[in-house]
Design an enzyme around this catalytic site. Structure first.
Site, mmCIF file in Angstrom:
data_model
loop_
_atom_site.group_PDB
_atom_site.id
_atom_site.type_symbol
_atom_site.label_atom_id
_atom_site.label_comp_id
_atom_site.label_asym_id
_atom_site.label_seq_id
_atom_site.Cartn_x
_atom_site.Cartn_y
_atom_site.Cartn_z
ATOM 1 N N LEU A 31 0.859 -1.180 0.000
ATOM 2 C CA LEU A 31 0.000 0.000 0.000
ATOM 3 C C LEU A 31 0.898 1.233 0.000
ATOM 4 O O LEU A 31 1.801 1.341 0.830
ATOM 5 C CB LEU A 31 -0.904 0.018 1.231
ATOM 6 C CG LEU A 31 -1.821 1.233 1.409
ATOM 7 C CD1 LEU A 31 -2.814 1.344 0.255
ATOM 8 C CD2 LEU A 31 -2.571 1.151 2.741
ATOM 9 N N ILE A 70 4.570 -1.134 3.202
ATOM 10 C CA ILE A 70 4.269 0.252 2.891
ATOM 11 C C ILE A 70 5.197 0.695 1.763
ATOM 12 O O ILE A 70 6.420 0.563 1.863
ATOM 13 C CB ILE A 70 4.457 1.161 4.119
ATOM 14 C CG1 ILE A 70 3.545 0.714 5.272
ATOM 15 C CG2 ILE A 70 4.184 2.616 3.739
ATOM 16 C CD1 ILE A 70 2.072 0.867 5.028
ATOM 17 N N LYS A 71 4.618 1.230 0.700
ATOM 18 C CA LYS A 71 5.426 1.674 -0.434
ATOM 19 C C LYS A 71 5.828 3.137 -0.247
ATOM 20 O O LYS A 71 4.985 3.995 -0.006
ATOM 21 C CB LYS A 71 4.661 1.525 -1.754
ATOM 22 C CG LYS A 71 4.526 0.093 -2.203
ATOM 23 C CD LYS A 71 3.731 -0.033 -3.493
ATOM 24 C CE LYS A 71 4.563 0.287 -4.703
ATOM 25 N NZ LYS A 71 3.831 -0.030 -5.960
ATOM 26 N N VAL A 72 7.136 3.371 -0.370
ATOM 27 C CA VAL A 72 7.657 4.741 -0.354
ATOM 28 C C VAL A 72 8.520 4.924 -1.595
ATOM 29 O O VAL A 72 9.115 3.969 -2.090
ATOM 30 C CB VAL A 72 8.469 5.041 0.926
ATOM 31 C CG1 VAL A 72 7.632 4.795 2.167
ATOM 32 C CG2 VAL A 72 9.749 4.227 0.977
#
EC number: 2.2.1.2
Length: 381
Positions: A108, A139-141
């Protein structure tokens, strides 16, 4: 054997670059896990924009949220997205358990509007991590300097991270370093490094799309170099990925990593992204067949997944022709093709495209909200 399953036996995980509520509710994702060995899911704002804005899958859930008093498009979207991510994580949880946390993740993304803000990225990632409450969430960064700094801090906190929009080997090496730094910080604080996972999403086909256009432009303006230039078309992205894989092998062969591995830490896997073929002159499975190797992930959009299942060939290719990949880069330097400038631009373009998709998504949610409110008003509710 199904070539998708063959990839699994060769040590490569195949993830699905797609999410939609009907995929989850129909049992299709569970079928893909059972029949094709799919072991992860990735999402981004563009995928959610198509899923929510382009279908009626979410109308009932939107109506319920609106009926409960919610009106803000951002919060409405998050309710829908978090429900999908949780559902996908639950479908993938057997894979997560069976592989002891090595696989079975769903991603996400933090808002692309925060790509240049380290502190805001960390806060948003923490908030989403707490909201989803699933151990197999990533978690996508973005792989910007701010995103890379955020990766270290989030890893130190035990949050799984998928670093996205990587195009350059130098950026990948910085990401791998930040992951290792973060794991060491986590362990120093008493955390268990074996319970943290990460992938580095290294983009492929977009490099060829951009450089092929530059090659053709240069070939027309410098005919004396035309043959040498055109010989590089369609070869640069794969060479770039193969050399990044060599970088990874060197990084994770260092004694420093060995100390973490002894405590159960797993390396940050390279994930091949943007593997759908953009140029119709190339094979539709080019970026799958050429990048198969152990300890990696390839995330495939549905059309590429179907194509590879139908006519793909699976064998270890990542470690083949490394000398040719190096020769490609020598030619790039000799011909002065602007790879570094291009990869910087591709990161900026990727952030802009995801930000545009997020705006379209929120506008679609707002339009559906207004239509549902108008319908309810006409019924006197």
């Amino acid at each position: 054997m199904n070539p998708l399953l063959q990839c699994k036996t060769l040590g490569q995980s195949i993830w699905l670059d797609y999410i939609r509520r009907s995929l989850l509710q129909s049992g299709e994702l569970a079928r893909l896990l059972a029949e094709d060995g799919i072991s992860g899911v990735t999402s981004n704002p563009a995928i959610f924009e198509k899923a929510i804005g382009g279908s009626d899958d979410y109308d009932a859930a939107l109506a319920a949220a609106i009926g409960a008093g919610e009106r803000d498009p951002q919060r409405l979207f998050e309710q829908l997205a978090i429900a999908d991510i949780r559902a996908a994580a639950d479908v993938l949880s057997p894979v997560y358990r069976e592989t002891h946390g090595a696989d079975g993740y769903v991603s996400l993304e933090v808002s692309p509007r925060l790509a240049m803000d380290e502190d805001a990225t960390v806060r948003e990632a923490q908030r989403l991590w707490q909201a989803v409450q699933r151990p197999n969430l990533m978690i996508k960064v973005p792989g910007t300097p701010a995103g890379i700094a955020a990766l270290r801090r989030l890893t130190a906190q035990g949050i799984n991270v998928n670093v996205t929009l990587l195009f350059a080997r130098a950026a990948y090496r910085a990401v791998a370093q930040a992951y290792i730094d973060g794991l060491e910080d986590h362990a120093a604080q008493g955390g268990d490094p074996s319970r943290v996972a990460s992938v580095a999403s290294f983009f492929v086909s977009r490099i060829d799309t951009a450089l092929d256009a530059e090659i053709e432009r240069r070939a027309e303006s410098t005919p004396e170099d035309a043959a040498a230039l055109r010989a590089l078309a369609g070869r640069i992205a794969i060479a770039n990925a193969k050399l990044a894989y060599q970088d990874a092998r060197q990084i994770y062969a260092q004694p420093r990593w060995g100390a973490l591995a002894a405590r159960g830490a797993g390396p940050q896997r390279l994930l091949w992204a943007s593997t759908g073929t953009k140029n119709p002159a190339y094979s539709d499975v080019l970026y799958v067949e050429a990048l198969i190797g152990p300890g990696t992930v390839n995330t495939l959009p549905p059309a590429t997944l179907d194509a590879f299942r139908d006519h793909g060939r699976a064998r270890v290719t990542l470690t083949e022709d490394v000398d040719q990949a190096q020769a490609v880069f020598a030619e790039l330097a000799r011909l002065r093709l602007p790879l570094d400038a291009l990869t910087e631009r591709l990161v900026e373009d990727g952030i802009r495209l995801f930000a545009d998709a997020e705006q379209k998504l929120l506008a679609a949610v707002a339009a559906k909200r207004d239509a549902l409110l108008q319908r309810a008003g006409s019924r006197g509710e």
